[in-house]
Design a protein around this motif. Structure first.
Motif: not given
Length: 191
Positions: A42-50, A59-60, A79-82, A92-98
């Motif tokens: 699983i991949a994600t972000t806690t900041v904004g990415v283009p 897959r996203a 390999f999935v990006f959430l 934008y990623g989900p809340d880091p607490d997620w």
């Protein structure tokens, strides 16, 4: 040497990429590498990415996807990006607490997180509110690009150069030197 070997990645790790100069490409390369080994990534972000970076992922899915859907996507694609939302060309990623609930709800082997922004620059010093590293993180990978060595220490080439200049007294507008990069990366506050 493969990235997973260099970083000593283990199943169960939550890896946060911070700094500048290659976070996304390293995350994507590592994600594909682990997926090819049969890992569920699983991949994600806690900041904004283009938004165009979503095309780098097999897959996203948005967080409205339930754990069964995410698990099936991991089975299908490995390999999935959430993400949390898309707004004005930024993902934008989900809340880091997620992240904590994700660890418990989804059967992934590793979670990779882009946890910092640098606006495409090769070197950075964080502002006070950066980086955004979830508490569940087991490994932090700090990045800087060697392309910074051909640049000048200014706002055109370095993210938040003022913090570097203030901390070390490096010459504003001076050519960035390899000892400067090493010192910044090792610094407890800037690195």
């Amino acid at each position: 040497m493969k990235l997973h070997q260099a970083f000593e990645i283990s199943r169960g790790d939550v890896v946060a990429f911070i700094g500048a100069g290659g976070k996304t490409s390293t995350l994507v390369t590592l994600g594909y590498e682990l997926a090819e080994m049969g890992w569920r990534v699983i991949a994600t972000t806690t900041v904004g990415v283009p938004e165009e970076q979503l095309s780098l992922m097999p897959r996203a899915l948005s967080p409205e996807a339930d754990s069964t859907t995410i698990s099936q996507a991991l089975t299908d694609d490995r390999f999935v990006f959430l993400y949390g939302s898309i707004d004005k060309g930024m993902v934008y990623g989900p809340d880091p607490d997620w992240i904590a609930s994700l660890i418990d709800a989804v059967d992934s082997d590793v979670i990779l997180i882009e946890a910092d922004k640098s606006n495409g620059m090769a070197l950075k010093a964080p502002y006070e509110h950066e980086p955004v590293i979830p508490s569940e993180t087991s490994l932090v990978v700090n990045m800087a690009s060697m392309t910074a060595l051909s640049e000048t220490l200014d706002t055109e080439h370095v993210y938040n150069p003022e913090a570097i200049i203030q901390r070390y007294g490096f010459l504003k507008g001076g050519r960035i030197k390899s000892p400067w990069v090493a010192q910044i990366l090792r610094d407890q506050e800037l690195g």
